[in-house]
Design a protein around this motif. Structure first.
Motif, PDB file in Angstrom:
ATOM      1  N   ILE A   1     -14.067  -1.764 -10.781  1.00 13.66           N
ATOM      2  CA  ILE A   1     -13.574  -2.146 -12.096  1.00 13.66           C
ATOM      3  C   ILE A   1     -12.892  -3.511 -11.975  1.00 13.66           C
ATOM      4  CG2 ILE A   1     -13.287   0.216 -12.938  1.00 13.66           C
ATOM      5  CD1 ILE A   1     -10.237  -0.105 -12.428  1.00 13.66           C
ATOM      6  N   HIS A   2     -12.847  -4.234 -13.089  1.00  7.18           N
ATOM      7  CA  HIS A   2     -12.221  -5.555 -13.101  1.00  7.18           C
ATOM      8  C   HIS A   2     -11.017  -5.606 -14.038  1.00  7.18           C
ATOM      9  CE1 HIS A   2     -15.322  -7.339 -10.577  1.00  7.18           C
ATOM     10  NE2 HIS A   2     -16.187  -6.632 -11.268  1.00  7.18           N
ATOM     11  N   HIS A   3     -10.734  -4.499 -14.722  1.00  3.01           N
ATOM     12  CA  HIS A   3      -9.563  -4.387 -15.593  1.00  3.01           C
ATOM     13  C   HIS A   3      -9.285  -2.892 -15.733  1.00  3.01           C
ATOM     14  CE1 HIS A   3      -7.018  -4.512 -19.191  1.00  3.01           C
ATOM     15  NE2 HIS A   3      -6.888  -5.818 -18.996  1.00  3.01           N
ATOM     16  N   PHE A   4      -8.018  -2.540 -15.897  1.00  2.00           N
ATOM     17  CA  PHE A   4      -7.686  -1.117 -15.973  1.00  2.00           C
ATOM     18  C   PHE A   4      -8.221  -0.441 -17.230  1.00  2.00           C
ATOM     19  CE2 PHE A   4      -4.523  -1.351 -12.447  1.00  2.00           C
ATOM     20  CZ  PHE A   4      -5.005  -0.242 -11.743  1.00  2.00           C
ATOM     21  N   ASP A   5      -8.601  -1.211 -18.242  1.00  6.06           N
ATOM     22  CA  ASP A   5      -9.179  -0.538 -19.406  1.00  6.06           C
ATOM     23  C   ASP A   5     -10.571   0.024 -19.112  1.00  6.06           C
ATOM     24  OD1 ASP A   5     -10.776  -2.819 -19.470  1.00  6.06           O
ATOM     25  OD2 ASP A   5      -9.903  -3.634 -21.307  1.00  6.06           O
ATOM     26  N   GLU A   6     -11.125  -0.298 -17.945  1.00  6.92           N
ATOM     27  CA  GLU A   6     -12.420   0.249 -17.542  1.00  6.92           C
ATOM     28  C   GLU A   6     -12.291   1.570 -16.795  1.00  6.92           C
ATOM     29  OE1 GLU A   6     -14.609  -2.672 -15.259  1.00  6.92           O
ATOM     30  OE2 GLU A   6     -13.634  -4.302 -16.335  1.00  6.92           O
ATOM     31  N   LEU A   7     -11.078   1.920 -16.343  1.00  7.13           N
ATOM     32  CA  LEU A   7     -10.938   3.056 -15.421  1.00  7.13           C
ATOM     33  C   LEU A   7     -11.246   4.396 -16.080  1.00  7.13           C
ATOM     34  CD1 LEU A   7     -10.255   4.169 -12.643  1.00  7.13           C
ATOM     35  CD2 LEU A   7      -7.842   4.187 -13.316  1.00  7.13           C
TER      36      LEU A   7
ATOM     37  N   ALA B   1      11.574  -6.504  -7.005  1.00  2.20           N
ATOM     38  CA  ALA B   1      10.951  -6.471  -8.330  1.00  2.20           C
ATOM     39  C   ALA B   1      11.425  -7.610  -9.222  1.00  2.20           C
ATOM     40  CB  ALA B   1      11.228  -5.131  -8.996  1.00  2.20           C
ATOM     41  N   ILE B   2      11.591  -8.783  -8.631  1.00  2.00           N
ATOM     42  CA  ILE B   2      11.970  -9.958  -9.417  1.00  2.00           C
ATOM     43  C   ILE B   2      10.756 -10.481 -10.190  1.00  2.00           C
ATOM     44  CG2 ILE B   2      13.025 -12.243  -9.366  1.00  2.00           C
ATOM     45  CD1 ILE B   2      14.816  -9.937  -8.318  1.00  2.00           C
ATOM     46  N   HIS B   3       9.652 -10.618  -9.500  1.00  2.00           N
ATOM     47  CA  HIS B   3       8.425 -11.150 -10.106  1.00  2.00           C
ATOM     48  C   HIS B   3       7.313 -10.100 -10.198  1.00  2.00           C
ATOM     49  CE1 HIS B   3      10.259 -15.082  -9.603  1.00  2.00           C
ATOM     50  NE2 HIS B   3      10.408 -14.844  -8.318  1.00  2.00           N
ATOM     51  N   SER B   4       7.442  -8.986  -9.513  1.00  2.00           N
ATOM     52  CA  SER B   4       6.364  -7.997  -9.454  1.00  2.00           C
ATOM     53  C   SER B   4       6.202  -7.279 -10.792  1.00  2.00           C
ATOM     54  CB  SER B   4       6.650  -6.975  -8.349  1.00  2.00           C
ATOM     55  OG  SER B   4       6.660  -7.608  -7.086  1.00  2.00           O
ATOM     56  N   MET B   5       4.956  -7.011 -11.146  1.00  2.00           N
ATOM     57  CA  MET B   5       4.700  -6.337 -12.416  1.00  2.00           C
ATOM     58  C   MET B   5       3.376  -5.584 -12.354  1.00  2.00           C
ATOM     59  SD  MET B   5       3.768  -9.667 -14.752  1.00  2.00           S
ATOM     60  CE  MET B   5       5.301 -10.445 -14.234  1.00  2.00           C
ATOM     61  N   PRO B   6       3.241  -4.541 -13.195  1.00  2.00           N
ATOM     62  CA  PRO B   6       1.978  -3.817 -13.247  1.00  2.00           C
ATOM     63  C   PRO B   6       0.844  -4.727 -13.703  1.00  2.00           C
ATOM     64  CG  PRO B   6       3.719  -2.581 -14.359  1.00  2.00           C
ATOM     65  CD  PRO B   6       4.256  -3.955 -14.091  1.00  2.00           C
ATOM     66  N   TYR B   7      -0.341  -4.460 -13.188  1.00  2.00           N
ATOM     67  CA  TYR B   7      -1.506  -5.205 -13.638  1.00  2.00           C
ATOM     68  C   TYR B   7      -1.819  -4.874 -15.101  1.00  2.00           C
ATOM     69  CZ  TYR B   7      -2.593  -7.076  -9.036  1.00  2.00           C
ATOM     70  OH  TYR B   7      -2.540  -7.779  -7.855  1.00  2.00           O
ATOM     71  N   PRO B   8      -2.430  -5.807 -15.821  1.00  2.00           N
ATOM     72  CA  PRO B   8      -2.738  -5.568 -17.237  1.00  2.00           C
ATOM     73  C   PRO B   8      -3.531  -4.277 -17.444  1.00  2.00           C
ATOM     74  CG  PRO B   8      -3.101  -7.877 -16.696  1.00  2.00           C
ATOM     75  CD  PRO B   8      -2.810  -7.174 -15.398  1.00  2.00           C
ATOM     76  N   GLY B   9      -3.099  -3.511 -18.433  1.00  2.00           N
ATOM     77  CA  GLY B   9      -3.787  -2.280 -18.788  1.00  2.00           C
ATOM     78  C   GLY B   9      -3.400  -1.064 -17.977  1.00  2.00           C
ATOM     79  N   LEU B  10      -2.585  -1.249 -16.921  1.00  2.00           N
ATOM     80  CA  LEU B  10      -2.260  -0.121 -16.054  1.00  2.00           C
ATOM     81  C   LEU B  10      -1.513   0.985 -16.795  1.00  2.00           C
ATOM     82  CD1 LEU B  10      -1.972   1.350 -13.310  1.00  2.00           C
ATOM     83  CD2 LEU B  10       0.217   0.156 -13.063  1.00  2.00           C
ATOM     84  N   VAL B  11      -0.435   0.629 -17.477  1.00  2.00           N
ATOM     85  CA  VAL B  11       0.407   1.661 -18.085  1.00  2.00           C
ATOM     86  C   VAL B  11      -0.386   2.465 -19.110  1.00  2.00           C
ATOM     87  CG1 VAL B  11       2.457   2.063 -19.492  1.00  2.00           C
ATOM     88  CG2 VAL B  11       2.538   0.399 -17.625  1.00  2.00           C
ATOM     89  N   GLN B  12      -1.209   1.804 -19.899  1.00  2.00           N
ATOM     90  CA  GLN B  12      -2.043   2.523 -20.859  1.00  2.00           C
ATOM     91  C   GLN B  12      -3.020   3.453 -20.138  1.00  2.00           C
ATOM     92  OE1 GLN B  12      -4.115   0.079 -23.703  1.00  2.00           O
ATOM     93  NE2 GLN B  12      -5.361   1.776 -24.474  1.00  2.00           N
ATOM     94  N   ALA B  13      -3.604   2.980 -19.032  1.00  2.00           N
ATOM     95  CA  ALA B  13      -4.528   3.832 -18.272  1.00  2.00           C
ATOM     96  C   ALA B  13      -3.810   5.058 -17.711  1.00  2.00           C
ATOM     97  CB  ALA B  13      -5.177   3.029 -17.146  1.00  2.00           C
ATOM     98  N   LEU B  14      -2.581   4.871 -17.205  1.00  2.00           N
ATOM     99  CA  LEU B  14      -1.810   6.010 -16.706  1.00  2.00           C
ATOM    100  C   LEU B  14      -1.527   6.995 -17.823  1.00  2.00           C
ATOM    101  CD1 LEU B  14       0.756   4.257 -14.322  1.00  2.00           C
ATOM    102  CD2 LEU B  14      -1.447   5.301 -13.734  1.00  2.00           C
ATOM    103  N   ASP B  15      -1.188   6.478 -19.013  1.00  2.00           N
ATOM    104  CA  ASP B  15      -0.947   7.355 -20.158  1.00  2.00           C
ATOM    105  C   ASP B  15      -2.195   8.165 -20.496  1.00  2.00           C
ATOM    106  OD1 ASP B  15       1.667   6.473 -20.480  1.00  2.00           O
ATOM    107  OD2 ASP B  15       1.164   4.996 -22.028  1.00  2.00           O
ATOM    108  N   GLU B  16      -3.338   7.495 -20.495  1.00  2.00           N
ATOM    109  CA  GLU B  16      -4.588   8.177 -20.838  1.00  2.00           C
ATOM    110  C   GLU B  16      -4.944   9.231 -19.802  1.00  2.00           C
ATOM    111  OE1 GLU B  16      -7.608   5.255 -21.405  1.00  2.00           O
ATOM    112  OE2 GLU B  16      -6.555   4.271 -23.067  1.00  2.00           O
TER     113      GLU B  16
END
Length: 222
Positions: free
Chosen positions: A207-213, A88-103
């Motif tokens: 989907i092309h971004h997690f805000d679409e999920l 996990a040096i460079h690895s990171m969640p894709y944009p919008g993922l954490v918010q989508a998980l919260d929702e």
């Protein structure tokens, strides 16, 4: 009552939840560097990612001067050991993922993971990223003895997450075919480790971004 008609939303890991390409590229470059080959830019290794470490290393060796089976088998443990120490040096969640998980959690949906990545990498990676506790079940590529597109690991994911109606989100043919083989709905993401047009996956939705999920799942019918 949730407006999402699924009890469980399952996810692939690499190329779906987490962009792991930087750390995978570093592991490949470390392995080929032990035989004096020049490192690849991470972007050049990106097309090699997504079908497992062996294929990734094979592609890198082929592109940097060729290989034989003995060389491949000598370097693969070097790659895997390095990766295990640098998840996990460079690895990171894709944009919008954490918010989508919260929702999704706010809708009362249970979350789960089914990945072809071995447990020795999957479980510590999710802990180091800080997302482990969000998932009711995490099934790795070696958890049940077979991997996607076999339906068994996806079925195990659903069972371990408490059962019910599920949908699976992924980025490769193994993900979409695995979900289809398990008899569940599926969504392809357009930002993962694709090796061709996303239309070739023939997913139920894209989907092309997690805000679409979440909006997609809220209007899901069938």
């Amino acid at each position: 009552m949730s407006s999402i008609p699924f009890d469980i939303v399952g996810f692939d890991l690499d190329g779906t939840l987490i962009d792991t390409s930087g750390d995978l590229a570093a592991a490949v470059n470390h392995a080929i560097g032990t035989i004096g080959r020049a490192p690849f830019p991470a972007a050049d290794i990106h097309p090699f990612v997504g079908k497992g470490a062996r294929v990734m290393l094979q592609c890198a060796l082929d592109a940097s001067g060729g290989y034989d089976e003995a060389l491949l088998m000598r370097l693969l443990p070097i790659l895997l050991d390095y990766y295990a120490q640098n998840l996990a040096i460079h690895s990171m969640p894709y944009p919008g993922l954490v918010q989508a998980l919260d929702e999704l959690a706010g809708h009362g949906v249970r979350l789960a993971i089914c990945t072809n990545k071995a447990e020795r990498f999957t479980l510590p990676l999710m802990r180091q990223i800080g997302l482990s506790d969000r998932f009711a079940a995490i099934v790795g590529g070696d958890t049940v003895g077979v991997s996607k597109p076999d339906p068994a690991p996806i079925r195990a994911m659903v069972e371990r997450a408490g059962g019910g109606r599920a949908i699976f989100v992924g980025d490769t043919i193994n993900d979409i075919a695995g979900a289809r083989n398990a008899g569940i709905a599926n969504v392809a993401v357009g930002f993962g480790f694709l090796d061709g047009p996303i239309e070739q996956l023939e997913a139920d939705a894209v989907i092309h971004h997690f805000d679409e999920l979440v909006p997609l799942l809220e209007r899901w019918s069938g």
